[in-house]
Design a protein around this motif. Structure first.
Motif, short mmCIF file in Angstrom:
data_model
loop_
_atom_site.label_atom_id
_atom_site.label_comp_id
_atom_site.label_asym_id
_atom_site.label_seq_id
_atom_site.Cartn_x
_atom_site.Cartn_y
_atom_site.Cartn_z
N TYR A 160 0.78 -1.28 -0.10
CA TYR A 160 0.06 0.24 0.20
C TYR A 160 0.87 1.38 -0.14
O TYR A 160 0.69 2.16 -0.68
N TYR B 191 0.94 4.06 -2.87
CA TYR B 191 0.51 5.25 -2.36
C TYR B 191 1.38 6.29 -2.83
O TYR B 191 1.33 7.73 -3.17
N ASP C 147 -6.26 7.01 -2.24
CA ASP C 147 -6.44 5.78 -1.77
C ASP C 147 -7.22 4.80 -2.59
O ASP C 147 -6.81 3.49 -2.74
N GLN D 217 -5.64 1.04 -3.69
CA GLN D 217 -6.10 0.00 -3.53
C GLN D 217 -6.32 -0.71 -4.64
O GLN D 217 -5.98 -2.16 -4.77
#
Length: 194
Positions: free
Chosen positions: A26, A30, A36, A40
């Motif tokens: 993640y 990111y 977000d 994902q």
């Protein structure tokens, strides 16, 4: 000897990968996407890719982390490109490349020179085929052997060596092209001063 059915072993291996790396995956995604939902999606796409390659993943923890990093980075870059945000991607890749290369020790001038060189090499790697860039990163910066690269790409060792040779050749051609362009630019600027 593990007597569990193959599907169950693979399912547990994927679950283990997720549990051990989901936060890192993640964070890596990111840093590129800064969103977000897209992050994902990138992690999910990377997990799908990894699920198809479970039997070929490296056993060595450091090499496994490097392979997962490259898989997540590629998934994030694919999403980034689809969203049309290629400009900031250049900066993010430069930062990542600096991290992979390590920061030089010593005085500030050495650091600045090393950063400029790293940026030049990264620019050349960005200009070549994505697979070539990845194989160079795996071999030179992550320490994968040709055998491990062959297993990851599902190639013979000879084919992996050929791919690495072609990647080096493409990078070298690009570096020569950039150097020639810079040389011509310097000649033009000298001519204007005279």
């Amino acid at each position: 000897m593990d007597f569990r059915p193959k599907k169950k072993r693979e399912e547990q291996k994927l679950t283990g990968l997720y549990q051990n790396y989901n936060r890192k995956m993640y964070a890596w995604a990111y840093r590129i996407l800064k969103n977000d939902a897209d992050t994902q999606d990138a992690v999910q796409n990377a997990l799908i890719t990894l699920a198809g390659q479970l039997s070929d993943l490296p056993e060595d923890e450091e090499k496994l982390a490097a392979y997962i990093y490259i898989t997540v980075k590629n998934a994030a870059i694919d999403i980034y490109r689809k969203n049309g945000r290629d400009n900031k991607l250049q900066e993010k890749m430069s930062e990542e490349f600096t991290v992979l290369c390590g920061k030089p020790s010593g005085n500030p001038e050495d650091y600045i020179i090393a950063m400029e060189n790293a940026d030049e090499v990264l620019d050349c790697l960005r200009a070549i085929n994505k697979d070539y860039c990845d194989i160079i990163m795996l071999y030179y910066y992550q320490g994968f052997s040709l055998r491990e690269i062959a297993r990851l790409y599902r190639l013979t060792e000879k084919a992996a060596a050929t791919k690495l040779f072609r990647a080096r050749s493409a990078a070298e051609r690009e570096m020569r092209r950039v150097a020639e362009r810079e040389r011509k630019g310097e000649q033009k600027s000298r001519g204007k001063r005279a």
